[in-house]
Scaffold this motif. Structure first.
Motif: not given
Length: 394
Positions: A346-347, A327, A349-351, A353-354
């Motif tokens: 950001i990474v 990232g 947050t993506c984790q 959500v995933i």
């Protein structure tokens, strides 16, 4: 009995009087327009992303800062202050801290940086005279590779210093970006909650609880990470400045600030800052200063990684180091140094959500919500004896 009539294709005429039956097309005008609109929307989004990277960077920065400052606003609201007063108190506290640090540190830092730039040729000459440089030059040819470093105005040193001086010419743009982010943060603190509540109000009641849980996890993780990162950077800068001053290394103030800024970039920043500080200490104080700085950097990194960071980041999201490094590389390519700072939130947050999407998949398929799916299903299945113990059928 009459023989069965052969089945004819619907496109073949039954006789000369009946017309050919043409099947209706499955592709409607609405489908074509939907595909065209989707393609145009994707191209427009790519165009806006490429040409609006600065705006997107400032917006993301403002969102992250607003999330971090909102923790302080919530704390003041719990103490009895109304939200407008709490927002004003937090922003005044932040601006006061920046102004105070500026008046206390900036003049001395600028003076030491100016002195360091003026003494760079002298430090470069002393570096060339050390045994370590001569040993490396004899085996690797450093002198030939580096060229005439600092010997004249056309050397590599001058070429390296000139871009740094040109960066100072963009001070006005930096001030404009700071003011923009400041106003965005204030407006997000005032109106951001209404926007989030309005979006959640449009969601279905069955999904609203999941959305609220995701937003709460992102809020806690990002806010805790940014607050902890700022605290770690301050601790690193103070400790490095005090140690370098006690050791007698010149330019301890800008070097200490550089060490603190290095902590803002995970995995890479602290190591790069430590190496630079060690090189300056070796050029100005000799081998013992170099060894002292190297010992301090190694010891402090162990303290920060194993004691300070786990205590501060205990409520934030845990990231895999490989995912974090990838990232950082990706966002550094997109937004430079600021991208490396924004990469971890950001990474993270993506984790989150995933993970929620995978949890939703398990719920829909009726799979165990925790643990390995295969192991959990194997435990649920009825026990069957091995094939050699099963009764044989006669």
């Amino acid at each position: 009995m009459e023989p069965e009539r052969p089945i004819r294709s619907p496109v073949e005429p039954v006789n000369d009087r009946e017309p050919v039956v043409v099947p209706r097309s499955q592709v409607t005008v609405k489908t074509v327009l939907t595909i065209c609109a989707t393609v145009v929307g994707v191209l427009a989004a790519i165009y806006l992303f490429i040409h609006g990277i600065v705006t997107l960077t400032l917006t993301v920065t403002a969102i992250l800062l607003a999330v971090a400052f909102n923790h302080g606003v919530d704390r003041l609201e719990k103490w009895g202050l109304k939200r407008p007063m709490a927002i004003a108190a937090v922003m005044l506290l932040v601006l006061g801290a920046l102004v105070g640090v500026g008046f206390l540190i900036v003049p001395a830092t600028v003076a030491q940086v100016r002195d360091l730039v003026e003494r760079l040729p002298e430090l470069n000459e002393r570096m060339h005279q050390t045994r370590l440089f001569q040993w490396l030059d004899a085996r690797l040819g450093l002198e030939q590779r580096m060229g005439a470093l600092g010997k004249d105005d056309s050397g590599l040193l001058q070429q390296a210093v000139d871009p740094a001086l040109r960066v100072l010419g963009g001070l006005l743009a930096g001030v404009g970006a700071f003011v923009t982010v400041l106003f965005l943060v204030v407006f997000m603190l005032v109106y951001g909650g209404r926007v989030v509540r309005g979006v959640l109000a449009e969601s279905l009641p069955a999904h609203r609880q999941r959305y609220e849980r995701v937003l709460d996890k992102v809020y806690q993780a990002v806010g805790g990470y940014l607050s902890g990162l700022a605290l770690i950077g301050v601790v690193n800068a103070v400790c490095a400045t005090v140690f370098l001053a006690i050791l007698g290394v010149p330019y301890f103030l800008p070097l200490g600030i550089l060490s603190g800024l290095g902590s803002l970039i995970p995995l890479l920043g602290a190591t790069a800052a430590g190496l630079l500080i060690a090189v300056v200490a070796y050029a100005s104080g000799g081998l013992w200063a170099f060894l002292g700085v190297g010992f301090y950097v190694t010891l402090y990194q162990q303290f920060e990684n194993h004691v300070l960071a786990p205590v501060i980041y205990k409520r934030t999201v845990e990231l895999n180091p490989l995912v974090t490094l990838l990232g950082i590389i990706l966002f550094a390519e997109l937004a430079g140094v600021l991208g490396t700072f924004l990469a971890v939130p950001i990474v993270g947050t993506c984790q989150i959500v995933i993970r929620e999407l995978l949890l939703l998949r398990r719920e829909r398929l009726g799979l165990p919500l925790k643990g390995d799916v295969a192991e959990q299903l194997q435990k649920r299945a009825p026990w069957r004896p091995p094939f050699w113990r099963r009764p044989r059928h006669v």
